[in-house]
Design a protein around this motif. Structure first.
Motif, short mmCIF file in Angstrom:
data_model
loop_
_atom_site.label_atom_id
_atom_site.label_comp_id
_atom_site.label_asym_id
_atom_site.label_seq_id
_atom_site.Cartn_x
_atom_site.Cartn_y
_atom_site.Cartn_z
N ARG A 1 0.84 -1.19 0.00
CA ARG A 1 0.00 0.00 0.00
C ARG A 1 0.88 1.25 0.00
O ARG A 1 1.77 1.39 0.84
N PRO A 2 0.68 2.20 -0.94
CA PRO A 2 1.51 3.42 -0.99
C PRO A 2 1.36 4.25 0.27
O PRO A 2 0.25 4.51 0.73
N GLU A 3 2.48 4.66 0.82
CA GLU A 3 2.47 5.47 2.03
C GLU A 3 2.30 6.95 1.68
O GLU A 3 2.72 7.40 0.62
N PRO A 4 1.64 7.72 2.55
CA PRO A 4 1.53 9.17 2.31
C PRO A 4 2.91 9.82 2.36
O PRO A 4 3.80 9.38 3.08
N VAL A 5 3.07 10.88 1.56
CA VAL A 5 4.35 11.58 1.45
C VAL A 5 4.21 12.97 2.05
O VAL A 5 3.23 13.67 1.80
N ILE A 6 5.19 13.35 2.87
CA ILE A 6 5.21 14.68 3.49
C ILE A 6 6.35 15.47 2.87
O ILE A 6 7.50 15.02 2.86
N LYS B 1 0.61 13.98 1.54
CA LYS B 1 -0.01 13.83 0.23
C LYS B 1 -0.36 12.35 0.05
O LYS B 1 0.51 11.48 0.19
N PHE B 2 -1.63 12.09 -0.25
CA PHE B 2 -2.10 10.73 -0.45
C PHE B 2 -2.30 10.47 -1.93
O PHE B 2 -2.72 11.37 -2.68
N ILE B 3 -2.03 9.26 -2.34
CA ILE B 3 -2.22 8.88 -3.73
C ILE B 3 -3.70 8.78 -4.04
O ILE B 3 -4.50 8.34 -3.20
N ASN B 4 -4.10 9.21 -5.24
CA ASN B 4 -5.50 9.15 -5.64
C ASN B 4 -5.94 7.71 -5.86
O ASN B 4 -5.15 6.85 -6.23
#
Length: 369
Positions: free
Chosen positions: A81-86, A96-99
């Motif tokens: 699962r892609p992790e949110p990026v700060i 930032k969350f992936i769409n």
């Protein structure tokens, strides 16, 4: 049963000891990346299962999304699962969350994308859904025959994800995918072995220009919009990397006079070309301007005065058989250098170039300079 009991005892002892403090320190050393899961309530199998359920939800739940390209789409799941990026540069950083809707915006040759820096890599798998939108494998029981298994049913349904994977593999290209606002990634085929390959997705750094050699992603467009095919008729010419608008200082040939011999060599080049005027007019002025810029940069104005005197002397030494244009060009160049040596004239500007004198002999041939 013994293994289960031993594991429960271990969890209980770990939670009631100072070992949790050590684990928290490890997370701090890892810049806060990580999480400790503990048992809520008394020690029992139900609470342990609940703890592992939380772990599965956080770390092992697949990311479901819709992969779109024009009118084609496919439901996919992404592992891990892609992790949110700060973004640290922001004043108030917000993750930032992936769409959940991944839109393909274009395709690029593998050679042009090269080996870009990425945040993470993920496996992309298609999800076969029935008419009601449910996963085909959700309602199937274990006693079904092999020909009715979920994988076989899903394999009989056309899927855009499979088409995309095969196309990227055959064409040797990657798909540029929109992950969010000013955030892109790429889809590509990666081979595990000679017979097996997977559709992978790599996430770039958020920003309008994640890969410097491609420029801004918002300014990329299809080949059809270009006046001419940047890849050439035989696909042997690539438009990447993009050339910078201004030439980098470290990419230029800088004039350096460390030893007297270097300065002497540059002056001799000018004199050799001066004696071959007007055939060497372009080369003469090219070398003259190069020396002029270096002298102005170093504040070596006496050099300009000295070279000017040398050109005047060369003009007086021209033989009677010399071309008339040679004398005009030498006198013109010497006068321009004298003006530059004063340091106050507009001719002393660094960006100013000495251009050939237009004469009846030279015509318009020197306009190319």
């Amino acid at each position: 049963m013994y293994l289960t009991f031993s594991f429960l005892s271990f969890c209980h002892q770990l939670q009631n000891s100072d070992s949790l403090d050590c684990l928290e320190r490890l997370i701090d050393l890892n810049n806060g990346e990580g999480q400790i899961f503990t048992i809520d309530g008394p020690l029992c199998l139900k609470n342990v299962q609940s703890m592992f359920g939380k772990l599965i939800d956080v770390a092992y739940t697949p990311f479901h999304a819709v992969l779109k390209c024009g009118n084609l789409s496919s439901d996919v799941q992404v592992f891990p699962r892609p992790e949110p990026v700060i973004i640290d540069e922001e004043i108030d950083p917000v993750p930032k969350f992936i769409n959940t809707e991944l839109e393909i915006v274009g395709f690029i040759d593998i050679a042009d994308i090269s080996s870009p820096p990425v945040l993470s890599r993920h496996l992309v798998l298609p999800i076969a859904l029935n008419k009601e939108g449910d996963d085909l494998g959700a309602g199937l029981t274990d006693d079904l025959e092999d020909e009715n298994s979920a994988s076989q049913i899903a394999g009989k349904i056309p899927n855009f994800c499979v088409l995309l994977h095969g196309s990227l593999k055959v064409e040797g290209m990657v798909a540029l995918v929109q992950l969010g606002s000013d955030w892109h990634g790429m889809l590509y085929s990666q081979a595990d072995s000679k017979k097996k390959s997977n559709l992978m997705m790599s996430l770039f750094e958020p920003g309008v220009e994640p890969l410097p050699w491609l420029g801004k992603t918002s300014q990329l467009g299809p080949i059809s919009d270009a006046k001419e095919n940047p890849y050439g008729e035989e696909d042997n010419k690539s438009p990447f990397p993009l050339q910078p608008k201004s030439k980098r200082s470290y990419a230029q040939n800088v004039t350096v006079w460390i030893k007297p011999s270097g300065l002497q060599t540059d002056v001799q080049k000018i004199l050799r070309n001066a004696r071959k005027l007007p055939e060497k007019t372009q080369t003469f002025y090219k070398e003259l301007n190069r020396l002029r810029k270096a002298a102005l940069a170093f504040g070596f104005l006496d050099l300009l005065k000295g070279v000017s005197d040398m050109l005047d002397r060369e003009c007086t030494l021209l033989p009677d058989t010399a071309h008339p244009d040679a004398a005009f060009q030498l006198s013109h160049a010497a006068a321009q250098l004298k003006l530059a040596s004063t340091g106050s004239s507009e001719h002393a500007a660094y960006d100013h170039n000495i251009v050939p004198l237009q004469t009846d002999f030279s015509g318009r041939g020197s306009d190319r300079l």
